[in-house]
Design an enzyme around this catalytic site. Structure first.
Site, PDB file in Angstrom:
ATOM      1  N   HIS A 109     -90.482  -4.915 -14.784  1.00 48.49           N
ATOM      2  CA  HIS A 109     -91.883  -4.515 -14.942  1.00 48.49           C
ATOM      3  C   HIS A 109     -92.725  -5.772 -15.165  1.00 48.49           C
ATOM      4  CE1 HIS A 109     -95.206  -1.852 -15.847  1.00 48.49           C
ATOM      5  NE2 HIS A 109     -95.512  -2.667 -16.845  1.00 48.49           N
ATOM      6  N   GLN A 173     -91.254 -15.971 -12.435  1.00 44.16           N
ATOM      7  CA  GLN A 173     -90.347 -15.722 -13.561  1.00 44.16           C
ATOM      8  C   GLN A 173     -89.495 -14.470 -13.323  1.00 44.16           C
ATOM      9  OE1 GLN A 173     -89.791 -17.874 -16.036  1.00 44.16           O
ATOM     10  NE2 GLN A 173     -91.155 -19.122 -14.785  1.00 44.16           N
TER      11      GLN A 173
END
Ligand code: GAR
Length: 202
Positions: A109, A173
């Site tokens: 998420h 990331q």
């Protein structure tokens, strides 16, 4: 060999990061299938080019969420997965689906959960003015975007950020933490026990 099924809805860059890490690091896995709810998902061709089976279960062809999830489960289970990886799979899942895979269902998420569950996370992060944003890998539970957390990575929010620049920084990331979390699960270092993450050696 553990069997992985990856679900996507779009370009599939997280899927690709996982496929590349699995290949480069020679994970003991079989990439059993990549499944999309959108026939036009770009990631389907990436997966196909890597020789992975692909399938489409188009949510628009089903009367309701339950009917779609039932068919999706049937298709996923035909590939006998040990792990189901949601990689930009933009569907709210029924409780029945989540409980069927609980403990072997991961999601990424684009926020530092529990902040900003749901959609438009980068826009909301900019609006509210957080100084740090990021991404989270978690086990999926019936409570949307609230499952126990396996990995997080944070990035700074810069004063001139737009949604796009922030999303790109976070995505970088994501491509680091998702392959790492999947590998930890596959190799048995991370497990879902009584609703929590148990990490070996910690
Ligand atoms: C990623 O940023 C992922 O975190 C997000 O969708 C993007 C998919 O990109 N997922 C969600 O918002 C789930 N609620 P990708 O298709 O290039 O991996």
């Amino acid at each position: 060999m553990k069997r992985i099924v990856i679900l996507i809805s779009g370009r599939g860059s997280n899927m690709q990061a996982i496929l590349e890490a699995a290949k480069a690091e020679q994970w003991p896995v079989t990439m059993a299938a990549v499944i999309s709810n959108r026939p036009s998902a770009g990631g389907l061709s990436t997966a196909g080019e890597s020789g992975i089976a692909t399938a489409v279960v188009d949510h628009q062809q089903y009367a309701d969420r339950a009917a779609f999830d039932t068919e999706l489960m049937r298709v996923i289970d035909s590939y006998r997965p040990d792990l189901v990886v949601l990689a930009g799979f933009m569907r709210i899942l029924t409780e029945e689906f989540v409980l069927h895979y609980q403990g072997r269902l991961l999601n990424i998420h684009p926020s530092l959960l529990p902040a900003f569950p749901g959609l438009a996370t980068h826009k909301r992060a900019l609006e509210v003015g957080v100084k740090t944003h990021g991404a989270t890998v978690h086990f999926v539970t019936p409570d949307l975007d609230h499952g126990p957390i396996i990995e997080q990575a944070s990035v700074p929010v810069l004063s001139d950020d737009t949604e796009d620049t922030l999303a790109a920084r976070v995505l970088q990331q994501e491509h680091v933490i998702y392959p790492r979390a999947v590998k930890d699960f596959i190799e048995g270092r991370v497990r879902f026990v009584n609703g929590q993450v148990v990490r070996d050696g910690v």
